[in-house]
Scaffold this motif. Structure first.
Motif, mmCIF file in Angstrom:
data_model
loop_
_atom_site.group_PDB
_atom_site.id
_atom_site.type_symbol
_atom_site.label_atom_id
_atom_site.label_comp_id
_atom_site.label_asym_id
_atom_site.label_seq_id
_atom_site.Cartn_x
_atom_site.Cartn_y
_atom_site.Cartn_z
ATOM 1 N N GLY A 89 -34.788 -82.076 -105.362
ATOM 2 C CA GLY A 89 -34.423 -81.033 -104.664
ATOM 3 C C GLY A 89 -32.690 -80.583 -103.640
ATOM 4 N N ALA A 90 -32.861 -79.654 -102.730
ATOM 5 C CA ALA A 90 -31.265 -79.533 -101.985
ATOM 6 C C ALA A 90 -31.888 -80.099 -101.032
ATOM 7 C CB ALA A 90 -30.543 -78.616 -102.534
ATOM 8 N N ASP A 91 -32.712 -80.131 -100.104
ATOM 9 C CA ASP A 91 -33.649 -80.315 -99.010
ATOM 10 C C ASP A 91 -34.773 -81.675 -99.132
ATOM 11 O OD1 ASP A 91 -32.864 -78.111 -98.649
ATOM 12 O OD2 ASP A 91 -34.869 -76.856 -98.808
ATOM 13 N N HIS A 92 -34.480 -82.590 -100.323
ATOM 14 C CA HIS A 92 -35.202 -83.668 -100.071
ATOM 15 C C HIS A 92 -34.130 -85.099 -100.463
ATOM 16 C CE1 HIS A 92 -38.066 -80.771 -100.791
ATOM 17 N NE2 HIS A 92 -39.304 -82.165 -100.535
ATOM 18 N N PHE A 93 -34.577 -86.188 -100.464
ATOM 19 C CA PHE A 93 -33.475 -87.500 -99.647
ATOM 20 C C PHE A 93 -33.924 -87.837 -101.792
ATOM 21 C CE2 PHE A 93 -34.127 -87.681 -95.790
ATOM 22 C CZ PHE A 93 -32.688 -88.481 -95.222
ATOM 23 N N ASP A 94 -32.984 -88.606 -102.052
ATOM 24 C CA ASP A 94 -32.601 -88.853 -103.811
ATOM 25 C C ASP A 94 -33.003 -90.616 -103.933
ATOM 26 O OD1 ASP A 94 -30.863 -85.803 -103.731
ATOM 27 O OD2 ASP A 94 -29.378 -87.712 -103.842
ATOM 28 N N THR A 95 -33.512 -90.084 -104.800
ATOM 29 C CA THR A 95 -34.245 -92.225 -105.052
ATOM 30 C C THR A 95 -33.223 -92.870 -106.472
ATOM 31 O OG1 THR A 95 -36.083 -91.338 -104.200
ATOM 32 C CG2 THR A 95 -36.255 -93.396 -105.161
ATOM 33 N N THR A 96 -33.023 -93.539 -106.154
ATOM 34 C CA THR A 96 -32.885 -94.229 -107.892
ATOM 35 C C THR A 96 -32.553 -96.003 -107.407
ATOM 36 O OG1 THR A 96 -30.344 -93.110 -107.160
ATOM 37 C CG2 THR A 96 -30.262 -95.067 -108.425
ATOM 38 N N LEU A 97 -32.917 -95.966 -108.981
ATOM 39 C CA LEU A 97 -33.611 -97.461 -108.779
ATOM 40 C C LEU A 97 -32.682 -97.716 -110.333
ATOM 41 C CD1 LEU A 97 -36.060 -99.717 -108.258
ATOM 42 C CD2 LEU A 97 -37.369 -98.553 -110.170
ATOM 43 N N TYR A 98 -31.953 -99.314 -110.015
ATOM 44 C CA TYR A 98 -31.542 -99.873 -110.483
ATOM 45 C C TYR A 98 -31.368 -101.176 -110.435
ATOM 46 C CZ TYR A 98 -27.683 -100.200 -107.048
ATOM 47 O OH TYR A 98 -26.616 -100.148 -106.205
ATOM 48 N N TRP A 99 -31.064 -101.220 -111.887
ATOM 49 C CA TRP A 99 -30.836 -103.247 -112.681
ATOM 50 C C TRP A 99 -29.276 -103.517 -112.921
ATOM 51 C CZ3 TRP A 99 -30.460 -104.709 -118.155
ATOM 52 C CH2 TRP A 99 -30.703 -106.200 -118.692
ATOM 53 N N THR A 100 -29.440 -104.664 -112.448
ATOM 54 C CA THR A 100 -28.025 -105.333 -113.205
ATOM 55 C C THR A 100 -27.621 -106.620 -112.864
ATOM 56 O OG1 THR A 100 -26.895 -103.661 -111.351
ATOM 57 C CG2 THR A 100 -25.385 -105.475 -111.755
ATOM 58 N N TYR A 101 -27.506 -106.915 -114.457
ATOM 59 C CA TYR A 101 -27.501 -107.781 -115.425
ATOM 60 C C TYR A 101 -26.592 -108.894 -115.591
ATOM 61 C CZ TYR A 101 -27.553 -112.073 -118.769
ATOM 62 O OH TYR A 101 -27.610 -113.336 -119.900
ATOM 63 N N PHE A 102 -25.900 -109.906 -115.414
ATOM 64 C CA PHE A 102 -24.435 -110.597 -115.276
ATOM 65 C C PHE A 102 -24.767 -112.299 -115.569
ATOM 66 C CE2 PHE A 102 -21.117 -112.727 -113.416
ATOM 67 C CZ PHE A 102 -19.717 -112.693 -114.554
#
Length: 180
Positions: A89-102
């Motif tokens: 929501g607008a008052d909370h922190f965003d969370t991102t989890l991601y994986w990268t492969y090369f």
């Protein structure tokens, strides 16, 4: 339709799927958002400080000496970044989890001939080992997992700052097979 009615597993699976789809319709009303993403990557690996793998010394004409170091150019290779972002929501922190492969690979070969080949890996030139031909198979593979949190802070109506903090875990595997 008779196949669906005669098989209780298919009937149960369809009923469960329909219920889940109906429940997902009310989920966005909470004002939170879950986004899944995948990005194709097109990267160029570089080992500039270690990419000189051999030097070739030859005499193409009787009175000249040619010293030619050979570098490794991995070229461009595909990769992938995929993950999930949760925006509560607008008052909370965003969370991102991601994986990268090369992953990339380069194979080189200097055929045996009337030249002197000196290895450049691990101070091979200083060791005094000289050869007449060489082959190289260099593979690199990178896997990373990143987690970060962020939150936008509006400065003006058209400008905002989004500081973030995160953590990264990475495994980079390299295999170098050289034959002299």
């Amino acid at each position: 339709m008779s196949v669906i009615n005669s098989n209780p597993f298919i009937k149960h699976s369809l009923r469960t799927s329909l219920c889940l789809l109906l429940m997902l319709q009310a989920w966005p009303a909470h004002a939170s958002q879950l986004a899944v993403f995948a990005e194709p990557l097109w990267w160029h690996a570089s080992e500039q400080t270690a990419s000189s793998w051999t030097s070739i010394v030859s005499t193409p004409q009787g009175n000249s000496l040619v010293f030619a170091p050979k570098n490794i150019n991995f070229g461009w290779s595909p990769g992938l970044r995929a993950g999930i972002t949760y925006q509560p929501g607008a008052d909370h922190f965003d969370t991102t989890l991601y994986w990268t492969y090369f992953s990339t690979r380069k194979q080189l070969h200097v055929p045996a001939g009337p030249q002197i080949v000196t290895p450049e890996f691990f101070s091979g030139f200083l060791s005094g080992n000289f050869f007449f031909g060489a082959s190289l198979d260099w593979k690199m593979m990178m896997n990373t997992v990143d987690a970060k949190i962020s939150h936008p802070f509006p400065i003006t109506s058209s400008f905002s700052l989004r500081p973030s903090i995160g953590i990264k875990a990475a495994a980079i595997n390299q295999t170098i097979n050289a034959t002299w």
